[in-house]
Design an enzyme around this catalytic site. Structure first.
Site, PDB file in Angstrom:
ATOM      1  N   LYS A   1     -75.091 -20.583 -25.255  1.00 28.99           N
ATOM      2  CA  LYS A   1     -75.394 -18.962 -24.659  1.00 28.99           C
ATOM      3  C   LYS A   1     -76.997 -18.814 -23.916  1.00 28.99           C
ATOM      4  CE  LYS A   1     -72.761 -15.245 -23.322  1.00 28.99           C
ATOM      5  NZ  LYS A   1     -71.213 -15.275 -23.557  1.00 28.99           N
TER       6      LYS A   1
ATOM      7  N   GLY B   1     -66.028   0.209 -20.191  1.00 27.80           N
ATOM      8  CA  GLY B   1     -66.666  -0.666 -19.343  1.00 27.80           C
ATOM      9  C   GLY B   1     -65.271  -0.553 -18.734  1.00 27.80           C
TER      10      GLY B   1
ATOM     11  N   GLY C   1     -66.296  -3.378 -15.849  1.00 30.38           N
ATOM     12  CA  GLY C   1     -67.041  -4.974 -15.385  1.00 30.38           C
ATOM     13  C   GLY C   1     -65.749  -5.887 -14.963  1.00 30.38           C
ATOM     14  N   ASN C   2     -66.137  -6.779 -14.496  1.00 28.64           N
ATOM     15  CA  ASN C   2     -64.870  -8.559 -14.246  1.00 28.64           C
ATOM     16  C   ASN C   2     -64.035  -7.766 -15.332  1.00 28.64           C
ATOM     17  OD1 ASN C   2     -63.652 -10.063 -12.896  1.00 28.64           O
ATOM     18  ND2 ASN C   2     -64.244 -11.396 -14.657  1.00 28.64           N
ATOM     19  N   ALA C   3     -64.047  -8.013 -16.627  1.00 24.26           N
ATOM     20  CA  ALA C   3     -63.530  -7.788 -17.567  1.00 24.26           C
ATOM     21  C   ALA C   3     -62.396  -7.434 -17.670  1.00 24.26           C
ATOM     22  CB  ALA C   3     -63.801  -8.540 -18.792  1.00 24.26           C
ATOM     23  N   GLY C   4     -62.947  -5.632 -17.892  1.00 26.96           N
ATOM     24  CA  GLY C   4     -62.619  -4.563 -17.365  1.00 26.96           C
ATOM     25  C   GLY C   4     -61.450  -4.266 -16.710  1.00 26.96           C
TER      26      GLY C   4
END
Ligand code: GLU
Length: 416
Positions: free
Chosen positions: A105, A217, A219-222
């Protein structure tokens, strides 16, 4: 409010798995620490004419099963310990889905919301200049994470190829499709998560079409989970969502498509027509069938876990639940799908992207979706079996699967 050290949390999870697996002391010590850590400063010329010095990290946690793999996060609260924890979780994640990869990471302490496009590009390029020697298709392959995206990857790939003097698109994943990206990568994390929810519903005998869901959340995933939950499960009602600016609720249901449009236009879910504003934290405590934590670490902890009422928790974020909260949720009979399984769709399609880049031969979307489904479904049931066999809570079972595979690779190589 107690603050959690994510690396201490991550190490505790490794220790618990190592104990169940009866790992010897040397193997356990090896898996408790990252193999390599890089820390660097990056001076960047800002739009106001001044120079700002940013602090960056890249951590390769373990590469026994293959090159290190994992995102780069741009976040003001980044610390060496959050990156260590996230690098570790990537290691167990790639092992749980059985990819020929290790874990890593990266991160930069910065506030991308206060930076211009030009400043972000210069920072992205400076990051690659700092780590170019340590990354590569056969060493360590970054990808986006919180507040980074395909555009960030495009700048980074360009900088890397300029340094190397050769095309090497596989050095990073989740690139734009026009320059070596793959079909199906943008929604892969959410898609993998919803596939695990589909499997959980069938194991539990629950009908998701009639159920409700909430997302913490956006963002992209949410955002992708909001859409894919209905698309892949044939229904379900999204009743509440929050992002860093606030939370909203509408018991009759929020239209995911309109909500995503609203978020893109205004920068937040707050103010969505027809919704009522609620405190952000209360989204985690609603009586829903499925809860998707899709924000940051330690959101569900010993202080709020007893208030969680969801039947299923699908962790799209990395590390959203602390070890003490795991025990509380388990005692309450909540079916938790742990991050290293639920959020593994992203890195799985990243791996597909690396394979396609290697051969310069690209698959269609259907093929990507099918192969992702096979990988995640298989991993889900492997973890289910470990839950039954070891009689432990789901995160510990998933850790046992991941840690055992990495430990085996370390042994075969003669490291321990
Ligand atoms: N940042 C994503 C994760 O945490 C994706 C990593 C990758 O594709 O390498 O899983």
């Amino acid at each position: 409010m107690k603050s959690y050290n994510s690396f201490a949390v991550a190490q505790q999870q490794v220790l618990e798995a190592a104990k169940l697996l009866n790992l010897d002391a040397a193997t356990c010590e090896l898996l408790l620490w990252p193999q390599r850590e890089f820390k660097f400063t990056m001076p960047v010329k800002m739009d106001n004419g001044g120079v700002q010095v940013f602090h960056g990290y890249r951590i390769q946690y373990n590469d026994a099963r293959g090159p290190a793999k994992g995102g780069i996060r741009f976040h003001p609260d980044e610390t060496v310990d959050t990156i260590r924890a996230l690098a570790g979780w990537m290691t167990w994640k790639t092992a749980v889905v059985d990819l020929p990869l290790g874990g890593g990471k990266g991160g930069v302490v910065c506030n991308p919301r206060m930076m211009s496009e030009r400043e972000l590009e210069h920072l992205a390029r400076a990051y690659v200049r700092a780590v170019a020697r340590y990354i590569g298709v056969d060493k360590d392959i970054p990808a986006p994470d919180v507040y980074t995206n395909p555009q960030t990857m495009a700048w980074m790939m360009d900088e890397f190829e300029t340094i190397m003097g050769a095309h090497q698109p596989g050095v990073l994943t989740d690139k734009p499709m026009q320059i070596g990206g793959t079909e199906g990568r943008r929604d892969a994390t959410a898609r993998g998560g919803v596939i695990t929810v589909r499997e959980a519903c069938s194991v539990l005998g629950i009908d998701p079409q009639k159920g409700t869901y909430a997302i913490q959340g956006f963002g992209n995933a949410g955002q992708r989970a909001a859409l894919l939950h209905q698309e892949l499960l044939g229904g379900g009602r999204l009743i509440a969502v929050c992002d860093s600016r606030g939370g909203i609720i509408r018991p009759e249901g929020l239209n995911p498509r309109d909500l995503v449009t609203h978020k893109l236009k205004t920068g937040s879910v707050v103010g969505f027509p027809g919704s009522k504003e609620i405190p952000r934290e209360s989204v985690l405590e609603l009586d829903v069938q499925v809860l998707y934590p899709a924000a940051l670490e330690n959101a569900i902890n010993e202080f709020n876990a007893h208030k969680v009422k969801a039947a299923i928790i699908c962790e799209l974020a990395n590390g959203p639940t602390t070890p003490d909260a795991d025990l509380i949720l388990h005692a309450k009979g909540i079916h938790l799908i742990p991050d290293i399984l639920a959020s593994a769709g992203g890195v799985t399609v990243s791996y597909f992207e690396m394979v396609q880049d290697q051969y310069s031969f690209f698959w269609d979307e259907e093929t990507v979706h099918k192969r992702l489904d096979q990988k995640i479904t298989k991993a889900y049931h492997t973890v289910e079996e470990a839950i039954k066999e070891k009689n432990v809570h789901p995160r510990l079972a998933a850790m046992v699967v991941g840690v055992a595979r990495v430990a085996e690779a370390c042994k075969l190589r003669g490291w321990v």
